[in-house]
Motif scaffolding. Structure first.
Motif, PDB file in Angstrom:
ATOM      1  N   ILE A 152       0.825  -1.201   0.000  1.00 16.75           N
ATOM      2  CA  ILE A 152       0.000   0.000   0.000  1.00 16.75           C
ATOM      3  C   ILE A 152       0.863   1.257   0.000  1.00 16.75           C
ATOM      4  O   ILE A 152       0.653   2.177  -0.792  1.00 16.75           O
ATOM      5  N   GLY A 153       1.854   1.292   0.885  1.00 17.16           N
ATOM      6  CA  GLY A 153       2.657   2.497   1.052  1.00 17.16           C
ATOM      7  C   GLY A 153       3.473   2.876  -0.167  1.00 17.16           C
ATOM      8  O   GLY A 153       3.549   4.056  -0.532  1.00 17.16           O
ATOM      9  N   SER A 154       4.092   1.893  -0.824  1.00 14.21           N
ATOM     10  CA  SER A 154       4.943   2.214  -1.978  1.00 14.21           C
ATOM     11  C   SER A 154       4.112   2.760  -3.138  1.00 14.21           C
ATOM     12  O   SER A 154       4.503   3.724  -3.803  1.00 14.21           O
ATOM     13  N   THR A 155       2.956   2.173  -3.387  1.00 13.24           N
ATOM     14  CA  THR A 155       2.105   2.626  -4.486  1.00 13.24           C
ATOM     15  C   THR A 155       1.503   3.989  -4.191  1.00 13.24           C
ATOM     16  O   THR A 155       1.476   4.875  -5.056  1.00 13.24           O
ATOM     17  N   ALA A 156       1.028   4.192  -2.962  1.00 15.83           N
ATOM     18  CA  ALA A 156       0.468   5.486  -2.587  1.00 15.83           C
ATOM     19  C   ALA A 156       1.519   6.583  -2.695  1.00 15.83           C
ATOM     20  O   ALA A 156       1.243   7.692  -3.162  1.00 15.83           O
ATOM     21  N   ALA A 157       2.746   6.273  -2.272  1.00 10.19           N
ATOM     22  CA  ALA A 157       3.822   7.266  -2.325  1.00 10.19           C
ATOM     23  C   ALA A 157       4.116   7.686  -3.762  1.00 10.19           C
ATOM     24  O   ALA A 157       4.295   8.873  -4.049  1.00 10.19           O
ATOM     25  N   LEU A 158       4.163   6.727  -4.685  1.00 15.64           N
ATOM     26  CA  LEU A 158       4.406   7.063  -6.092  1.00 15.64           C
ATOM     27  C   LEU A 158       3.295   7.943  -6.648  1.00 15.64           C
ATOM     28  O   LEU A 158       3.541   8.831  -7.466  1.00 15.64           O
ATOM     29  N   LEU A 159       2.073   7.718  -6.191  1.00 15.61           N
ATOM     30  CA  LEU A 159       0.942   8.504  -6.673  1.00 15.61           C
ATOM     31  C   LEU A 159       0.907   9.904  -6.054  1.00 15.61           C
ATOM     32  O   LEU A 159       0.105  10.740  -6.491  1.00 15.61           O
ATOM     33  N   CYS A 160       1.761  10.138  -5.076  1.00 15.09           N
ATOM     34  CA  CYS A 160       1.864  11.462  -4.461  1.00 15.09           C
ATOM     35  C   CYS A 160       3.072  12.245  -4.987  1.00 15.09           C
ATOM     36  O   CYS A 160       3.397  13.315  -4.465  1.00 15.09           O
ATOM     37  N   ARG A 161       3.700  11.739  -6.028  1.00 13.10           N
ATOM     38  CA  ARG A 161       4.956  12.335  -6.488  1.00 13.10           C
ATOM     39  C   ARG A 161       4.797  13.736  -7.066  1.00 13.10           C
ATOM     40  O   ARG A 161       5.772  14.483  -7.158  1.00 13.10           O
ATOM     41  N   ASN A 162       3.588  14.110  -7.479  1.00 10.94           N
ATOM     42  CA  ASN A 162       3.374  15.437  -8.057  1.00 10.94           C
ATOM     43  C   ASN A 162       2.978  16.487  -7.027  1.00 10.94           C
ATOM     44  O   ASN A 162       2.799  17.652  -7.380  1.00 10.94           O
ATOM     45  N   LEU A 163       2.842  16.099  -5.772  1.00 13.69           N
ATOM     46  CA  LEU A 163       2.454  17.057  -4.742  1.00 13.69           C
ATOM     47  C   LEU A 163       3.587  18.034  -4.454  1.00 13.69           C
ATOM     48  O   LEU A 163       4.764  17.686  -4.524  1.00 13.69           O
ATOM     49  N   ASP A 164       3.217  19.238  -4.120  1.00 14.20           N
ATOM     50  CA  ASP A 164       4.193  20.241  -3.705  1.00 14.20           C
ATOM     51  C   ASP A 164       4.522  19.979  -2.239  1.00 14.20           C
ATOM     52  O   ASP A 164       3.993  20.627  -1.333  1.00 14.20           O
ATOM     53  N   ALA A 165       5.370  18.973  -2.018  1.00 17.47           N
ATOM     54  CA  ALA A 165       5.692  18.545  -0.662  1.00 17.47           C
ATOM     55  C   ALA A 165       6.983  17.736  -0.684  1.00 17.47           C
ATOM     56  O   ALA A 165       7.388  17.201  -1.718  1.00 17.47           O
ATOM     57  N   THR A 166       7.609  17.646   0.471  1.00 15.03           N
ATOM     58  CA  THR A 166       8.764  16.762   0.636  1.00 15.03           C
ATOM     59  C   THR A 166       8.266  15.405   1.101  1.00 15.03           C
ATOM     60  O   THR A 166       7.583  15.301   2.125  1.00 15.03           O
ATOM     61  N   LEU A 167       8.579  14.352   0.340  1.00 13.84           N
ATOM     62  CA  LEU A 167       8.170  12.997   0.693  1.00 13.84           C
ATOM     63  C   LEU A 167       9.297  12.303   1.440  1.00 13.84           C
ATOM     64  O   LEU A 167      10.460  12.367   1.036  1.00 13.84           O
ATOM     65  N   VAL A 168       8.935  11.615   2.515  1.00 13.85           N
ATOM     66  CA  VAL A 168       9.897  10.918   3.356  1.00 13.85           C
ATOM     67  C   VAL A 168       9.414   9.482   3.533  1.00 13.85           C
ATOM     68  O   VAL A 168       8.225   9.249   3.803  1.00 13.85           O
ATOM     69  N   PHE A 169      10.323   8.514   3.391  1.00 13.82           N
ATOM     70  CA  PHE A 169       9.963   7.100   3.497  1.00 13.82           C
ATOM     71  C   PHE A 169      10.708   6.440   4.653  1.00 13.82           C
ATOM     72  O   PHE A 169      11.925   6.601   4.780  1.00 13.82           O
ATOM     73  N   ILE A 170       9.972   5.675   5.463  1.00 13.08           N
ATOM     74  CA  ILE A 170      10.564   4.931   6.572  1.00 13.08           C
ATOM     75  C   ILE A 170      10.197   3.463   6.417  1.00 13.08           C
ATOM     76  O   ILE A 170       9.021   3.109   6.370  1.00 13.08           O
ATOM     77  N   ASP A 171      11.193   2.592   6.317  1.00 10.20           N
ATOM     78  CA  ASP A 171      10.964   1.142   6.253  1.00 10.20           C
ATOM     79  C   ASP A 171      12.299   0.440   6.419  1.00 10.20           C
ATOM     80  O   ASP A 171      13.269   0.797   5.748  1.00 10.20           O
ATOM     81  N   PHE A 172      12.353  -0.562   7.283  1.00  8.17           N
ATOM     82  CA  PHE A 172      13.604  -1.283   7.525  1.00  8.17           C
ATOM     83  C   PHE A 172      13.785  -2.469   6.590  1.00  8.17           C
ATOM     84  O   PHE A 172      14.887  -3.014   6.447  1.00  8.17           O
ATOM     85  N   ASP A 173      12.716  -2.891   5.920  1.00  8.47           N
ATOM     86  CA  ASP A 173      12.712  -4.132   5.138  1.00  8.47           C
ATOM     87  C   ASP A 173      13.425  -3.965   3.800  1.00  8.47           C
ATOM     88  O   ASP A 173      13.650  -2.852   3.327  1.00  8.47           O
ATOM     89  N   ARG A 174      13.762  -5.098   3.189  1.00  2.00           N
ATOM     90  CA  ARG A 174      14.409  -5.092   1.879  1.00  2.00           C
ATOM     91  C   ARG A 174      13.467  -5.649   0.812  1.00  2.00           C
ATOM     92  O   ARG A 174      12.585  -6.452   1.097  1.00  2.00           O
ATOM     93  N   VAL A 175      13.676  -5.220  -0.411  1.00  2.00           N
ATOM     94  CA  VAL A 175      12.857  -5.677  -1.530  1.00  2.00           C
ATOM     95  C   VAL A 175      13.245  -7.115  -1.886  1.00  2.00           C
ATOM     96  O   VAL A 175      14.421  -7.417  -2.095  1.00  2.00           O
ATOM     97  N   GLU A 176      12.239  -7.992  -1.952  1.00  7.32           N
ATOM     98  CA  GLU A 176      12.442  -9.378  -2.381  1.00  7.32           C
ATOM     99  C   GLU A 176      11.774  -9.572  -3.742  1.00  7.32           C
ATOM    100  O   GLU A 176      10.881  -8.808  -4.128  1.00  7.32           O
ATOM    101  N   SER A 177      12.194 -10.608  -4.428  1.00 13.35           N
ATOM    102  CA  SER A 177      11.622 -10.861  -5.766  1.00 13.35           C
ATOM    103  C   SER A 177      10.110 -10.997  -5.714  1.00 13.35           C
ATOM    104  O   SER A 177       9.396 -10.503  -6.598  1.00 13.35           O
ATOM    105  N   LYS A 178       9.593 -11.641  -4.674  1.00 15.58           N
ATOM    106  CA  LYS A 178       8.149 -11.840  -4.566  1.00 15.58           C
ATOM    107  C   LYS A 178       7.403 -10.522  -4.407  1.00 15.58           C
ATOM    108  O   LYS A 178       6.219 -10.420  -4.740  1.00 15.58           O
ATOM    109  N   ASN A 179       8.074  -9.500  -3.886  1.00 16.19           N
ATOM    110  CA  ASN A 179       7.426  -8.202  -3.700  1.00 16.19           C
ATOM    111  C   ASN A 179       7.058  -7.540  -5.020  1.00 16.19           C
ATOM    112  O   ASN A 179       6.163  -6.683  -5.066  1.00 16.19           O
ATOM    113  N   LEU A 180       7.735  -7.904  -6.097  1.00 19.82           N
ATOM    114  CA  LEU A 180       7.469  -7.276  -7.393  1.00 19.82           C
ATOM    115  C   LEU A 180       6.064  -7.557  -7.901  1.00 19.82           C
ATOM    116  O   LEU A 180       5.543  -6.835  -8.747  1.00 19.82           O
ATOM    117  N   LEU A 181       5.420  -8.595  -7.361  1.00 15.15           N
ATOM    118  CA  LEU A 181       4.070  -8.948  -7.784  1.00 15.15           C
ATOM    119  C   LEU A 181       3.019  -8.000  -7.232  1.00 15.15           C
ATOM    120  O   LEU A 181       1.938  -7.855  -7.812  1.00 15.15           O
TER     121      LEU A 181
END
Length: 205
Positions: free
Chosen positions: A11-40
């Motif tokens: 949810i967070g990664s997709t929502a963040a990309l859809l907020c890329r045109n906002l006049d705002a500074t975007l900040v991301f917090i997550d400790f996890d790493r991207v796995e191949s299964k996440n690409l789905l």
């Protein structure tokens, strides 16, 4: 405006990309790493596999859309929540567990920082976008329970993430706080009177 996304999985990664045109500074917090299964089910590309999710999302925004963002590849804890969320004008919760959601909620209420939650049900059939004043997180049925691993939920997750992004946009532009109930067929706006404190199970994506 400084908008802090806490948890950038399905949810967070997709929502963040859809907020890329906002006049705002975007900040991301997550400790996890991207796995191949996440690409789905998450908004990452193949070269991101193995990278920290927050850092990978920041790089994608810069490389693909020329948008600068900030990233913190750590787990949010009681020891660092104040430092990581300092200066936030809006907190966006897309975490996948009760403890992290509650930690963020406690911080938001203590500091008076606006906080909006995006959550998906345990069976992946409905979701909520709800402001903190009317949100109570539930624990997963079983630890590590997954609903967002495969691609079968991708259209629904995209709908939920888009609703969350629009909610962020409305707050950024107009200061409006809108709740919504999202299922496979529709997005239903919910007024404050219709949206009492409610809970939703939030298994990890």
């Amino acid at each position: 405006m400084r908008i802090v996304f806490c948890g950038v999985g399905a949810i967070g990664s997709t929502a963040a990309l859809l907020c890329r045109n906002l006049d705002a500074t975007l900040v991301f917090i997550d400790f996890d790493r991207v796995e191949s299964k996440n690409l789905l089910s998450q908004a990452y590309v193949k070269p991101s596999v193995g990278k920290n999710k927050a850092e990978a999302l920041k790089l994608q925004l810069h490389n693909l859309h020329a948008v600068k963002a900030e990233s913190f590849g750590v787990r949010l804890t009681r020891d660092n929540v104040e430092a990581l969320c300092k200066g936030a004008d809006l907190l966006v919760d897309a975490f996948d567990n009760q403890d992290s959601r509650q930690l963020l909620s406690d911080h938001a209420r203590k500091t008076g920082t606006p906080l909006v939650h995006g959550a998906v049900s345990a069976d992946g059939t409905f979701g909520l976008v709800r402001w903190d004043e009317r949100f109570v997180p539930d624990a997963e049925d079983t630890q590590g329970q997954a609903t967002c691993e495969g691609g079968e939920h991708l259209p629904f997750l995209g709908l939920l993430a888009a609703t969350l992004a629009r909610t962020v946009q409305d707050f950024r532009k107009h200061g409006v706080k809108r709740d919504a109930f999202v299922n496979l067929l529709a997005v239903t706006p919910v007024t404050a009177k219709e949206s009492p404190s409610a809970s939703v199970e939030v298994p990890p994506p």
